[in-house]
Motif scaffolding. Structure first.
Motif, short mmCIF file in Angstrom:
data_model
loop_
_atom_site.label_atom_id
_atom_site.label_comp_id
_atom_site.label_asym_id
_atom_site.label_seq_id
_atom_site.Cartn_x
_atom_site.Cartn_y
_atom_site.Cartn_z
N ALA A 73 -33.54 -49.56 0.14
CA ALA A 73 -34.27 -50.28 1.19
C ALA A 73 -35.75 -50.36 0.85
O ALA A 73 -36.39 -51.40 1.03
CB ALA A 73 -34.06 -49.61 2.54
N ARG A 74 -36.29 -49.27 0.35
CA ARG A 74 -37.71 -49.25 -0.02
C ARG A 74 -37.98 -50.26 -1.14
O ARG A 74 -38.94 -51.04 -1.08
CB ARG A 74 -38.11 -47.84 -0.46
N ARG A 75 -37.14 -50.26 -2.17
CA ARG A 75 -37.33 -51.19 -3.28
C ARG A 75 -37.21 -52.64 -2.80
O ARG A 75 -38.00 -53.51 -3.20
CB ARG A 75 -36.29 -50.93 -4.37
N TYR A 76 -36.24 -52.89 -1.94
CA TYR A 76 -36.03 -54.24 -1.41
C TYR A 76 -37.28 -54.71 -0.66
O TYR A 76 -37.76 -55.83 -0.88
CB TYR A 76 -34.81 -54.22 -0.48
N HIS A 77 -37.81 -53.86 0.21
CA HIS A 77 -38.99 -54.25 0.97
C HIS A 77 -40.21 -54.45 0.07
O HIS A 77 -40.97 -55.41 0.25
CB HIS A 77 -39.30 -53.21 2.05
N LEU A 78 -40.39 -53.58 -0.89
CA LEU A 78 -41.54 -53.72 -1.80
C LEU A 78 -41.45 -55.01 -2.61
O LEU A 78 -42.47 -55.68 -2.82
CB LEU A 78 -41.63 -52.52 -2.73
N ARG A 79 -40.26 -55.35 -3.07
CA ARG A 79 -40.10 -56.55 -3.89
C ARG A 79 -40.38 -57.83 -3.12
O ARG A 79 -40.78 -58.84 -3.72
CB ARG A 79 -38.68 -56.62 -4.45
N ILE A 80 -40.19 -57.82 -1.82
CA ILE A 80 -40.41 -59.03 -1.03
C ILE A 80 -41.78 -59.02 -0.37
O ILE A 80 -42.47 -60.05 -0.36
CB ILE A 80 -39.28 -59.19 0.01
N LEU A 81 -42.18 -57.90 0.18
CA LEU A 81 -43.39 -57.87 0.99
C LEU A 81 -44.68 -57.70 0.19
O LEU A 81 -45.74 -58.14 0.64
CB LEU A 81 -43.28 -56.75 2.03
N ALA A 113 -34.21 -57.62 8.83
CA ALA A 113 -32.98 -58.09 9.46
C ALA A 113 -31.97 -58.63 8.46
O ALA A 113 -30.76 -58.50 8.65
CB ALA A 113 -33.31 -59.18 10.48
N LEU A 114 -32.43 -59.20 7.37
CA LEU A 114 -31.53 -59.82 6.39
C LEU A 114 -31.23 -58.94 5.19
O LEU A 114 -30.61 -59.39 4.23
CB LEU A 114 -32.11 -61.15 5.93
N MET A 115 -31.64 -57.69 5.22
CA MET A 115 -31.43 -56.80 4.08
C MET A 115 -29.95 -56.66 3.73
O MET A 115 -29.57 -56.74 2.58
CB MET A 115 -32.03 -55.43 4.35
N TYR A 116 -29.10 -56.46 4.72
CA TYR A 116 -27.66 -56.28 4.48
C TYR A 116 -27.06 -57.54 3.87
O TYR A 116 -26.29 -57.48 2.91
CB TYR A 116 -26.97 -55.93 5.80
N ARG A 135 -26.36 -60.34 -3.46
CA ARG A 135 -26.67 -59.95 -4.83
C ARG A 135 -25.47 -59.30 -5.51
O ARG A 135 -25.23 -59.52 -6.70
CB ARG A 135 -27.86 -58.99 -4.87
N LEU A 136 -24.71 -58.48 -4.77
CA LEU A 136 -23.51 -57.87 -5.35
C LEU A 136 -22.50 -58.95 -5.71
O LEU A 136 -21.92 -58.92 -6.81
CB LEU A 136 -22.91 -56.86 -4.37
N ALA A 137 -22.27 -59.90 -4.82
CA ALA A 137 -21.32 -60.98 -5.10
C ALA A 137 -21.79 -61.84 -6.27
O ALA A 137 -20.98 -62.27 -7.10
CB ALA A 137 -21.13 -61.84 -3.85
N LYS A 138 -23.08 -62.08 -6.36
CA LYS A 138 -23.64 -62.89 -7.45
C LYS A 138 -23.39 -62.23 -8.81
O LYS A 138 -23.23 -62.91 -9.81
CB LYS A 138 -25.14 -63.09 -7.22
N HIS A 139 -23.36 -60.91 -8.83
CA HIS A 139 -23.09 -60.18 -10.08
C HIS A 139 -21.60 -59.98 -10.31
O HIS A 139 -21.20 -59.29 -11.25
CB HIS A 139 -23.80 -58.83 -10.06
N GLY A 140 -20.76 -60.54 -9.45
CA GLY A 140 -19.32 -60.41 -9.63
C GLY A 140 -18.77 -59.08 -9.13
O GLY A 140 -17.69 -58.66 -9.52
N ASP A 177 -17.92 -56.30 -5.80
CA ASP A 177 -17.39 -56.35 -4.45
C ASP A 177 -18.53 -56.22 -3.43
O ASP A 177 -19.24 -55.22 -3.43
CB ASP A 177 -16.38 -55.21 -4.26
N PRO A 178 -18.71 -57.22 -2.55
CA PRO A 178 -19.78 -57.14 -1.56
C PRO A 178 -19.62 -55.97 -0.59
O PRO A 178 -20.58 -55.54 0.03
CB PRO A 178 -19.68 -58.47 -0.80
N ALA A 179 -18.41 -55.44 -0.47
CA ALA A 179 -18.19 -54.30 0.42
C ALA A 179 -18.91 -53.05 -0.07
O ALA A 179 -19.06 -52.09 0.68
CB ALA A 179 -16.70 -54.03 0.57
N LEU A 180 -19.36 -53.05 -1.32
CA LEU A 180 -20.12 -51.90 -1.83
C LEU A 180 -21.44 -51.74 -1.09
O LEU A 180 -22.02 -50.65 -1.10
CB LEU A 180 -20.40 -52.08 -3.33
N ALA A 181 -21.90 -52.80 -0.43
CA ALA A 181 -23.18 -52.75 0.27
C ALA A 181 -23.16 -51.72 1.39
O ALA A 181 -24.19 -51.15 1.74
CB ALA A 181 -23.54 -54.12 0.83
#
Length: 126
Positions: free
Chosen positions: A40-48, A85-88, A94-99, A101-105
């Protein structure tokens, strides 16, 4: 291979942050990046973080400093809200784009709930 998980080079990492996919040999790294500790921290830093520089243009508008800061805040605060709000959704995409399973999220949440359920059943002898 030495058994260590493959990590992307600097160029691959920059492309990955920009939305490109990594080769299948780095799937474990992608899973760890999107679902592991600090995801979550990496995700926020990469966008914000990168958006701050373009927002500083508002500081060049003539007038009091608070006016430019207020205009920046009018854009930045909703960005923080929607990013969170859109992190999940982003992780699943991104998981699906890499082929993968999105359920890994939400695998960690499922493991946590399973452990809580097991503890509950042990306590109440079910």
């Amino acid at each position: 291979m030495s058994g260590e998980p493959a990590t992307p080079t600097l160029t691959q990492r920059v492309r990955y942050i920009a939305g490109a996919t990594l080769p299948p040999s780095m799937h474990q790294w992608v899973i760890d990046d999107l679902t592991g500790p600090g995801a979550a921290r990496r995700y926020h830093l990469r966008i914000l973080l990168p958006i701050i520089a373009p927002l500083c243009v508002f500081l060049l508008i003539p007038g009091p400093l608070w006016m430019g800061l207020a205009m920046m805040a009018l854009l930045y605060l909703p960005l923080i809200y929607f990013t969170t709000a859109l992190m999940y959704v982003y992780r699943r995409h991104r998981l699906a784009k890499h082929g993968l399973d999105p359920a890994l999220a939400d695998a960690r949440e499922r493991q946590k709930h399973a452990a809580e359920r097991e503890a509950y059943e042990r306590r109440h002898r079910r």
